[in-house]
Design a protein around this motif. Sequence first.
Motif, PDB file in Angstrom:
ATOM      1  N   MET A   1     -32.648 -22.797  81.038  1.00 32.83           N
ATOM      2  CA  MET A   1     -32.086 -22.875  79.702  1.00 32.83           C
ATOM      3  C   MET A   1     -30.865 -23.781  79.761  1.00 32.83           C
ATOM      4  O   MET A   1     -29.959 -23.558  80.533  1.00 32.83           O
ATOM      5  CB  MET A   1     -31.702 -21.468  79.263  1.00 32.83           C
ATOM      6  N   SER A   2     -30.869 -24.789  78.970  1.00 32.58           N
ATOM      7  CA  SER A   2     -29.773 -25.745  78.986  1.00 32.58           C
ATOM      8  C   SER A   2     -28.601 -25.220  78.172  1.00 32.58           C
ATOM      9  O   SER A   2     -28.779 -24.657  77.111  1.00 32.58           O
ATOM     10  CB  SER A   2     -30.254 -27.064  78.395  1.00 32.58           C
ATOM     11  N   GLU A   3     -27.403 -25.411  78.710  1.00 32.94           N
ATOM     12  CA  GLU A   3     -26.202 -25.035  77.977  1.00 32.94           C
ATOM     13  C   GLU A   3     -25.687 -26.217  77.165  1.00 32.94           C
ATOM     14  O   GLU A   3     -24.689 -26.121  76.489  1.00 32.94           O
ATOM     15  CB  GLU A   3     -25.121 -24.578  78.956  1.00 32.94           C
ATOM     16  N   HIS A   4     -26.385 -27.329  77.253  1.00 29.83           N
ATOM     17  CA  HIS A   4     -25.937 -28.566  76.610  1.00 29.83           C
ATOM     18  C   HIS A   4     -26.200 -28.530  75.112  1.00 29.83           C
ATOM     19  O   HIS A   4     -27.275 -28.157  74.685  1.00 29.83           O
ATOM     20  CB  HIS A   4     -26.681 -29.742  77.240  1.00 29.83           C
ATOM     21  N   VAL A   5     -25.209 -28.888  74.357  1.00 27.97           N
ATOM     22  CA  VAL A   5     -25.363 -29.008  72.913  1.00 27.97           C
ATOM     23  C   VAL A   5     -25.465 -30.491  72.600  1.00 27.97           C
ATOM     24  O   VAL A   5     -24.584 -31.265  72.955  1.00 27.97           O
ATOM     25  CB  VAL A   5     -24.161 -28.384  72.171  1.00 27.97           C
ATOM     26  N   HIS A   6     -26.563 -30.887  71.966  1.00 27.10           N
ATOM     27  CA  HIS A   6     -26.763 -32.297  71.657  1.00 27.10           C
ATOM     28  C   HIS A   6     -25.950 -32.677  70.431  1.00 27.10           C
ATOM     29  O   HIS A   6     -26.052 -32.065  69.394  1.00 27.10           O
ATOM     30  CB  HIS A   6     -28.247 -32.569  71.404  1.00 27.10           C
ATOM     31  N   ASP A   7     -25.130 -33.704  70.592  1.00 30.03           N
ATOM     32  CA  ASP A   7     -24.370 -34.220  69.464  1.00 30.03           C
ATOM     33  C   ASP A   7     -24.074 -35.694  69.697  1.00 30.03           C
ATOM     34  O   ASP A   7     -24.573 -36.292  70.650  1.00 30.03           O
ATOM     35  CB  ASP A   7     -23.086 -33.419  69.221  1.00 30.03           C
ATOM     36  N   GLU A   8     -23.270 -36.287  68.841  1.00 31.79           N
ATOM     37  CA  GLU A   8     -23.007 -37.712  68.927  1.00 31.79           C
ATOM     38  C   GLU A   8     -22.210 -38.098  70.168  1.00 31.79           C
ATOM     39  O   GLU A   8     -22.094 -39.268  70.509  1.00 31.79           O
ATOM     40  CB  GLU A   8     -22.280 -38.199  67.653  1.00 31.79           C
ATOM     41  N   ASN A   9     -21.663 -37.121  70.895  1.00 31.83           N
ATOM     42  CA  ASN A   9     -20.882 -37.425  72.087  1.00 31.83           C
ATOM     43  C   ASN A   9     -21.722 -37.469  73.361  1.00 31.83           C
ATOM     44  O   ASN A   9     -21.204 -37.721  74.434  1.00 31.83           O
ATOM     45  CB  ASN A   9     -19.769 -36.382  72.266  1.00 31.83           C
ATOM     46  N   CYS A  10     -23.007 -37.205  73.240  1.00 36.12           N
ATOM     47  CA  CYS A  10     -23.878 -37.240  74.410  1.00 36.12           C
ATOM     48  C   CYS A  10     -23.996 -38.670  74.915  1.00 36.12           C
ATOM     49  O   CYS A  10     -23.944 -39.615  74.153  1.00 36.12           O
ATOM     50  CB  CYS A  10     -25.283 -36.755  74.055  1.00 36.12           C
ATOM     51  N   ASN A  11     -24.220 -38.816  76.198  1.00 37.09           N
ATOM     52  CA  ASN A  11     -24.399 -40.157  76.739  1.00 37.09           C
ATOM     53  C   ASN A  11     -25.840 -40.396  77.180  1.00 37.09           C
ATOM     54  O   ASN A  11     -26.100 -41.133  78.106  1.00 37.09           O
ATOM     55  CB  ASN A  11     -23.424 -40.410  77.893  1.00 37.09           C
ATOM     56  N   HIS A  12     -26.781 -39.744  76.528  1.00 36.20           N
ATOM     57  CA  HIS A  12     -28.189 -39.984  76.828  1.00 36.20           C
ATOM     58  C   HIS A  12     -28.985 -40.047  75.534  1.00 36.20           C
ATOM     59  O   HIS A  12     -28.511 -39.676  74.483  1.00 36.20           O
ATOM     60  CB  HIS A  12     -28.743 -38.900  77.759  1.00 36.20           C
ATOM     61  N   ASP A  13     -30.212 -40.557  75.651  1.00 34.02           N
ATOM     62  CA  ASP A  13     -31.061 -40.696  74.470  1.00 34.02           C
ATOM     63  C   ASP A  13     -31.573 -39.342  74.021  1.00 34.02           C
ATOM     64  O   ASP A  13     -31.861 -38.467  74.837  1.00 34.02           O
ATOM     65  CB  ASP A  13     -32.265 -41.597  74.773  1.00 34.02           C
ATOM     66  N   HIS A  14     -31.683 -39.188  72.714  1.00 39.77           N
ATOM     67  CA  HIS A  14     -32.254 -37.965  72.142  1.00 39.77           C
ATOM     68  C   HIS A  14     -33.614 -38.286  71.569  1.00 39.77           C
ATOM     69  O   HIS A  14     -33.766 -39.247  70.838  1.00 39.77           O
ATOM     70  CB  HIS A  14     -31.369 -37.414  71.014  1.00 39.77           C
ATOM     71  N   ASP A  15     -34.582 -37.481  71.900  1.00 39.00           N
ATOM     72  CA  ASP A  15     -35.907 -37.619  71.317  1.00 39.00           C
ATOM     73  C   ASP A  15     -35.951 -36.642  70.154  1.00 39.00           C
ATOM     74  O   ASP A  15     -36.055 -35.445  70.341  1.00 39.00           O
ATOM     75  CB  ASP A  15     -36.969 -37.279  72.370  1.00 39.00           C
ATOM     76  N   HIS A  16     -35.823 -37.161  68.946  1.00 36.82           N
ATOM     77  CA  HIS A  16     -35.750 -36.276  67.785  1.00 36.82           C
ATOM     78  C   HIS A  16     -37.083 -35.635  67.444  1.00 36.82           C
ATOM     79  O   HIS A  16     -37.163 -34.817  66.545  1.00 36.82           O
ATOM     80  CB  HIS A  16     -35.167 -37.039  66.586  1.00 36.82           C
ATOM     81  N   GLU A  17     -38.120 -35.997  68.183  1.00 41.49           N
ATOM     82  CA  GLU A  17     -39.418 -35.345  68.027  1.00 41.49           C
ATOM     83  C   GLU A  17     -39.586 -34.285  69.104  1.00 41.49           C
ATOM     84  O   GLU A  17     -40.698 -33.926  69.447  1.00 41.49           O
ATOM     85  CB  GLU A  17     -40.541 -36.393  68.138  1.00 41.49           C
ATOM     86  N   HIS A  18     -38.466 -33.801  69.651  1.00 38.71           N
ATOM     87  CA  HIS A  18     -38.551 -32.870  70.773  1.00 38.71           C
ATOM     88  C   HIS A  18     -39.218 -31.559  70.368  1.00 38.71           C
ATOM     89  O   HIS A  18     -39.243 -31.188  69.213  1.00 38.71           O
ATOM     90  CB  HIS A  18     -37.176 -32.623  71.394  1.00 38.71           C
ATOM     91  N   GLU A  19     -39.709 -30.892  71.362  1.00 34.23           N
ATOM     92  CA  GLU A  19     -40.442 -29.646  71.183  1.00 34.23           C
ATOM     93  C   GLU A  19     -39.502 -28.528  70.727  1.00 34.23           C
ATOM     94  O   GLU A  19     -38.408 -28.399  71.233  1.00 34.23           O
ATOM     95  CB  GLU A  19     -41.056 -29.303  72.548  1.00 34.23           C
ATOM     96  N   GLU A  20     -39.955 -27.733  69.760  1.00 37.03           N
ATOM     97  CA  GLU A  20     -39.154 -26.590  69.311  1.00 37.03           C
ATOM     98  C   GLU A  20     -39.257 -25.472  70.338  1.00 37.03           C
ATOM     99  O   GLU A  20     -40.302 -25.265  70.935  1.00 37.03           O
ATOM    100  CB  GLU A  20     -39.697 -26.050  67.979  1.00 37.03           C
ATOM    101  N   HIS A  21     -38.167 -24.754  70.512  1.00 40.30           N
ATOM    102  CA  HIS A  21     -38.183 -23.559  71.357  1.00 40.30           C
ATOM    103  C   HIS A  21     -38.443 -22.383  70.432  1.00 40.30           C
ATOM    104  O   HIS A  21     -37.541 -21.938  69.717  1.00 40.30           O
ATOM    105  CB  HIS A  21     -36.853 -23.389  72.094  1.00 40.30           C
ATOM    106  N   VAL A  22     -39.685 -21.893  70.408  1.00 42.63           N
ATOM    107  CA  VAL A  22     -40.087 -20.830  69.492  1.00 42.63           C
ATOM    108  C   VAL A  22     -40.197 -19.525  70.272  1.00 42.63           C
ATOM    109  O   VAL A  22     -40.788 -19.483  71.350  1.00 42.63           O
ATOM    110  CB  VAL A  22     -41.439 -21.157  68.808  1.00 42.63           C
ATOM    111  N   PHE A  23     -39.612 -18.473  69.704  1.00 40.01           N
ATOM    112  CA  PHE A  23     -39.654 -17.146  70.306  1.00 40.01           C
ATOM    113  C   PHE A  23     -40.211 -16.168  69.285  1.00 40.01           C
ATOM    114  O   PHE A  23     -39.925 -16.302  68.097  1.00 40.01           O
ATOM    115  CB  PHE A  23     -38.241 -16.679  70.700  1.00 40.01           C
ATOM    116  N   VAL A  24     -40.988 -15.195  69.748  1.00 41.90           N
ATOM    117  CA  VAL A  24     -41.444 -14.129  68.866  1.00 41.90           C
ATOM    118  C   VAL A  24     -40.489 -12.961  69.074  1.00 41.90           C
ATOM    119  O   VAL A  24     -40.352 -12.444  70.184  1.00 41.90           O
ATOM    120  CB  VAL A  24     -42.903 -13.716  69.175  1.00 41.90           C
ATOM    121  N   VAL A  25     -39.786 -12.584  68.002  1.00 42.06           N
ATOM    122  CA  VAL A  25     -38.778 -11.528  68.067  1.00 42.06           C
ATOM    123  C   VAL A  25     -39.261 -10.356  67.222  1.00 42.06           C
ATOM    124  O   VAL A  25     -39.702 -10.532  66.090  1.00 42.06           O
ATOM    125  CB  VAL A  25     -37.420 -12.055  67.540  1.00 42.06           C
TER     126      VAL A  25
END
Length: 103
Positions: A1-25
């Motif tokens: 589990m990544s603790e990284h929060v993606h925002d404009e300060n990141c220094n890597h590319d973001h794939d905005h089509e990334h996979e959703e993390h879906v949980f059944v609660v």
Amino acid sequence: MSEHVHDENCNHDHDHEHEEHVFVVTNDEGEEREMVMVYTFESEDQVYAVLLDRNDIEADGVIFRIEEENDEAFLVGIEDDEEWDRVAAIYEEIARTENEKNS
């Protein structure tokens, strides 16, 4: 589990089509809901996740603690009132800041 929060300060590319993390609660009434992890943050050496109902994105987010055991991460409900108050205040501040950025 990544603790990284993606925002404009990141220094890597973001794939905005990334996979959703879906949980059944399952709630207290035994009803299952599909929840999507939308945000993670850290407080007092614990990592927390904010999840939204996949079928009702207007509903309030739900905060869970992320715990790891044997290289597996899982969501744990927050039972302690003091811990809940602390993380809810952090999330409210994050949400307020995000709303200000988007307005």
